[in-house]
Design an enzyme around this catalytic site. Sequence first.
Site, short mmCIF file in Angstrom:
data_model
loop_
_atom_site.label_atom_id
_atom_site.label_comp_id
_atom_site.label_asym_id
_atom_site.label_seq_id
_atom_site.Cartn_x
_atom_site.Cartn_y
_atom_site.Cartn_z
N GLN A 120 0.84 -1.19 0.00
CA GLN A 120 0.00 0.00 0.00
C GLN A 120 0.88 1.25 0.00
O GLN A 120 1.79 1.34 -0.80
CB GLN A 120 -0.97 -0.10 1.17
CG GLN A 120 -1.82 -1.38 1.08
CD GLN A 120 -2.84 -1.53 2.17
OE1 GLN A 120 -3.63 -0.65 2.43
NE2 GLN A 120 -2.83 -2.68 2.85
N VAL A 121 0.62 2.19 0.89
CA VAL A 121 1.34 3.46 0.87
C VAL A 121 2.52 3.41 1.84
O VAL A 121 2.40 2.86 2.95
CB VAL A 121 0.40 4.62 1.26
CG1 VAL A 121 1.19 5.90 1.51
CG2 VAL A 121 -0.62 4.85 0.17
N THR A 122 3.63 3.99 1.45
CA THR A 122 4.74 4.16 2.39
C THR A 122 5.47 5.46 2.07
O THR A 122 5.19 6.13 1.07
CB THR A 122 5.70 2.97 2.36
OG1 THR A 122 6.57 3.05 3.51
CG2 THR A 122 6.57 2.96 1.11
N GLY A 144 8.27 -4.35 -0.28
CA GLY A 144 7.28 -4.35 -1.36
C GLY A 144 7.96 -4.75 -2.65
O GLY A 144 8.86 -4.04 -3.12
N GLY A 178 11.69 -3.60 -3.72
CA GLY A 178 12.58 -4.15 -2.69
C GLY A 178 12.15 -3.82 -1.29
O GLY A 178 11.03 -4.08 -0.90
N PHE A 179 13.07 -3.19 -0.51
CA PHE A 179 12.78 -2.94 0.90
C PHE A 179 13.44 -1.65 1.35
O PHE A 179 14.32 -1.11 0.68
CB PHE A 179 13.23 -4.11 1.77
CG PHE A 179 14.69 -4.46 1.68
CD1 PHE A 179 15.61 -3.89 2.56
CD2 PHE A 179 15.15 -5.38 0.76
CE1 PHE A 179 16.96 -4.22 2.50
CE2 PHE A 179 16.49 -5.73 0.70
CZ PHE A 179 17.40 -5.16 1.57
N ALA A 180 12.96 -1.15 2.49
CA ALA A 180 13.47 0.10 3.05
C ALA A 180 13.67 -0.04 4.54
O ALA A 180 12.78 -0.53 5.25
CB ALA A 180 12.52 1.26 2.75
N CYS A 192 1.46 1.42 4.97
CA CYS A 192 1.18 0.01 4.69
C CYS A 192 -0.24 -0.39 5.08
O CYS A 192 -0.52 -1.57 5.31
CB CYS A 192 2.20 -0.90 5.38
SG CYS A 192 3.90 -0.53 4.92
#
EC number: 2.3.1.181
Length: 212
Positions: A54-56, A119, A130-132, A148
């Site tokens: 979703q949103v990040t 994500g 990828g990822f944060a 999220c």
Amino acid sequence: RAIHDGLQPNTLLLLEHPHVYTRGRLSKPEHIPLSPEDLVAQGIDVVETDRGGQVTYHGPGQLVAYPIVNLRDWGGPLKYVRNLEQVIICALADFGINAGVEQGLTGVWVGNAKIAAIGVKISRGVAHHGFAINVDPDLSKFAQIVPCGITDRRVTSMAQLLGASTPEMPAVQHSVARRYGRGMGYRMGRIRNSLVGQLASPGGSEMRTTVE
């Protein structure tokens, strides 16, 4: 496409973004309740993406990792996401943070607070997005959205947990690259200003990591 066709090695990009909210395929308009005027005043862009989730928020002080990896001979989406979670957990452990996963939720958590988001999208066997990991971002930017899609959990960072002991970004980048290589079965090394590696299995393809 070049990675899918074997013309370019698997690549891991490590970088920081300017202030931006990104929408995944499952995001809803109400997840970013700010007006266009508020977004402009704060210098925050909103970007639509084709990743899952979703949103990040992404911004300075947050390490964003974009693995562009051919998974056709490695494993499926669920195995890959679970592996990314373990990569992040091990990288955080390198700095004394005891993180873990939460049943039914994606990402990496410290207690009930999210410290890393994941994500990904897999297209034609190649994973991207990828990822944060929140190293030392402005956490107030998360408070303005529904990150999220989760309303009952907060967001944390390495700086919030470690205070004066927070590592510099290059140290976190190095740890993530090393842990990603180990988790994926790559041997990582350094050539000039980039970390590169090769699959540990015989006949494996090259992997390179660039830090921006």
